[in-house]
Design a protein around this motif. Structure first.
Motif, PDB file in Angstrom:
ATOM      1  N   HIS A  38     -10.092  64.150  -7.757  1.00 38.06           N
ATOM      2  CA  HIS A  38      -9.050  63.413  -7.540  1.00 38.06           C
ATOM      3  C   HIS A  38      -8.970  63.021  -6.148  1.00 38.06           C
ATOM      4  N   THR A  41     -11.589  60.485  -5.451  1.00 36.93           N
ATOM      5  CA  THR A  41     -11.082  59.210  -5.817  1.00 36.93           C
ATOM      6  C   THR A  41      -9.912  58.434  -4.944  1.00 36.93           C
ATOM      7  N   ALA A  42      -8.910  59.463  -4.631  1.00 29.03           N
ATOM      8  CA  ALA A  42      -7.857  58.761  -3.753  1.00 29.03           C
ATOM      9  C   ALA A  42      -8.679  58.404  -2.387  1.00 29.03           C
ATOM     10  N   ARG A  44     -11.495  57.040  -1.832  1.00 29.95           N
ATOM     11  CA  ARG A  44     -12.334  56.166  -2.120  1.00 29.95           C
ATOM     12  C   ARG A  44     -11.221  54.792  -2.090  1.00 29.95           C
ATOM     13  N   HIS A  45      -9.888  55.078  -3.060  1.00 30.92           N
ATOM     14  CA  HIS A  45      -9.121  53.924  -3.032  1.00 30.92           C
ATOM     15  C   HIS A  45      -8.583  53.542  -1.532  1.00 30.92           C
ATOM     16  N   VAL A  46      -8.272  54.600  -0.645  1.00 29.29           N
ATOM     17  CA  VAL A  46      -7.906  54.270   0.543  1.00 29.29           C
ATOM     18  C   VAL A  46      -8.811  53.655   1.483  1.00 29.29           C
ATOM     19  N   TRP A  47     -10.093  54.039   1.353  1.00 31.93           N
ATOM     20  CA  TRP A  47     -11.269  53.426   2.145  1.00 31.93           C
ATOM     21  C   TRP A  47     -11.580  51.992   1.725  1.00 31.93           C
ATOM     22  N   ASP A  48     -11.331  51.704   0.564  1.00 34.79           N
ATOM     23  CA  ASP A  48     -11.413  50.419   0.181  1.00 34.79           C
ATOM     24  C   ASP A  48     -10.343  49.497   0.665  1.00 34.79           C
ATOM     25  N   ARG A  49      -9.096  50.032   0.581  1.00 38.83           N
ATOM     26  CA  ARG A  49      -7.942  49.065   1.168  1.00 38.83           C
ATOM     27  C   ARG A  49      -7.714  49.143   2.459  1.00 38.83           C
ATOM     28  N   LYS A  56     -10.931  52.859   9.461  1.00 39.15           N
ATOM     29  CA  LYS A  56     -12.025  53.619   8.992  1.00 39.15           C
ATOM     30  C   LYS A  56     -12.700  54.644   9.742  1.00 39.15           C
TER      31      LYS A  56
END
Length: 75
Positions: A38, A41-42, A44-49, A56
């Protein structure tokens, strides 16, 4: 005869406690694995945003610092 009973009782207690300990270890391992999944995944979402390269790099620096602290605790 009482010595045999005491020996059998101690063997049963050891067997039960080792099985219980094994179950607890498996539960903790699964829980930690789920938590790490989890968290990954979190992140990864932050990194993409995040858009800017500086942000970064700051996030990556924080993650590396946390991993480094974890490594020091193990040693």
């Amino acid at each position: 005869m009482p010595a045999v009973f005491i020996l059998l009782r101690s063997l049963v207690i050891r067997l039960l406690s080792s099985r219980l300990a094994g179950s607890v270890v498996q539960f903790l391992r699964r829980s930690l694995s789920t938590g790490i999944t989890h968290l990954g995944t979190a992140l990864r979402h932050v990194w993409d945003r995040v858009r800017s390269q500086e942000s970064k790099e700051a996030i990556l620096g924080c993650v590396l610092c946390i991993l480094n602290m974890h490594k020091k605790v193990e040693n």
